[in-house]
Motif scaffolding. Structure first.
Motif, PDB file in Angstrom:
ATOM      1  N   ARG A 174       0.936  -1.247  -0.121  1.00  6.30           N
ATOM      2  CA  ARG A 174       0.053   0.034  -0.096  1.00  6.30           C
ATOM      3  C   ARG A 174       0.798   1.291   0.044  1.00  6.30           C
ATOM      4  N   ARG A 175       1.961   1.224   0.775  1.00  2.00           N
ATOM      5  CA  ARG A 175       3.051   2.319   0.794  1.00  2.00           C
ATOM      6  C   ARG A 175       3.521   2.807  -0.453  1.00  2.00           C
ATOM      7  N   ALA A 176       3.851   1.448  -1.026  1.00  7.64           N
ATOM      8  CA  ALA A 176       4.615   1.699  -2.493  1.00  7.64           C
ATOM      9  C   ALA A 176       3.633   2.206  -3.636  1.00  7.64           C
ATOM     10  N   ARG A 177       2.311   1.822  -3.358  1.00  5.33           N
ATOM     11  CA  ARG A 177       1.351   2.250  -4.389  1.00  5.33           C
ATOM     12  C   ARG A 177       1.204   3.779  -4.126  1.00  5.33           C
ATOM     13  N   ALA A 178       0.895   3.967  -2.901  1.00  3.93           N
ATOM     14  CA  ALA A 178       0.723   5.516  -2.548  1.00  3.93           C
ATOM     15  C   ALA A 178       1.677   6.534  -3.051  1.00  3.93           C
ATOM     16  N   ALA A 179       3.167   6.006  -2.914  1.00  5.36           N
ATOM     17  CA  ALA A 179       4.135   6.577  -3.247  1.00  5.36           C
ATOM     18  C   ALA A 179       4.173   6.855  -4.967  1.00  5.36           C
TER      19      ALA A 179
END
Length: 206
Positions: free
Chosen positions: A17-22
């Motif tokens: 999720r963090r990678a997608r948001a970034a």
């Protein structure tokens, strides 16, 4: 996905999720950090499983590490194209490890499979459990000891994120020749710091 996720799967989902948001925000550094943290534990996990499957070879410890590095390259390559999967990331890693082991046996014939998105995997039980990030960091520390912060960043880009020398040069504002020079210096240091039993050859030559 099922709400009954174990701790490792919850960690993977959080980092995805963090990678997608970034990625959506154009935050290259944030995406890189999330992906690196996501796949790092799978080096030790993949090595442990590979070691148990290649018994009888001359140097199973070194070859298992080679397979684990191939696994990380596959995962990094896959994550550069997509960050959402129909199965757990652990299942994705298990499928790619299976192909990495097959490629290990096929290597003499130069037959290589591609990274896969196992959207229909339902019954893979990839034991043993994923080690903690701290355990994996301890494994990597033995290789990165003595490297400067910049050298560690270059090593992560090349070995973990599987970036090309040209991509690394662009990312760090360096000339391509400077990347090549730095990489040869890094490889020499990593060889000197490699644990006993690791084959002394350059697995990531530019």
């Amino acid at each position: 996905m099922s709400g009954n996720l174990n701790q490792s799967e919850e960690r993977d989902e959080r980092l995805l999720r963090r990678a997608r948001a970034a990625r959506a925000a154009g935050d290259v550094a944030g995406e890189r950090e999330a992906i690196t943290r996501l796949i790092e534990p799978y080096w030790n996990w993949g090595r442990s499983i590979a070691y148990g499957k290649i018994g009888g070879v001359d140097d199973p410890a070194a070859d298992a590490e080679e397979i684990a590095q191939d696994l990380l390259r596959r995962l990094a390559q896959l994550l550069r194209t997509k960050l959402e999967f129909d199965t757990s990331f652990r299942g994705v890693a298990a499928a790619n490890l299976n192909f990495a082991i097959k490629d290990y046996w096929r290597r003499s014939a130069r037959t290589r499979s591609k990274p896969v998105d196992p959207g229909e995997l339902v019954a893979i039980d990839p034991r043993p459990p994923v080690p903690s990030a701290g355990e994996t960091a301890a494994d990597l520390d033995s290789y990165f000891a003595g490297l400067s912060e910049r050298e560690q960043a270059l090593a992560h880009d090349r070995l973990v994120l599987d970036l090309s020398p040209a991509e690394i040069a662009q990312r760090h504002g360096m000339k391509r020749g400077a990347v090549d020079t730095a990489w040869h210096r890094i490889v020499k240091k990593m060889r000197e710091n490699a644990p006993t039993g690791v084959r002394e050859r350059d697995r990531g030559a530019v």
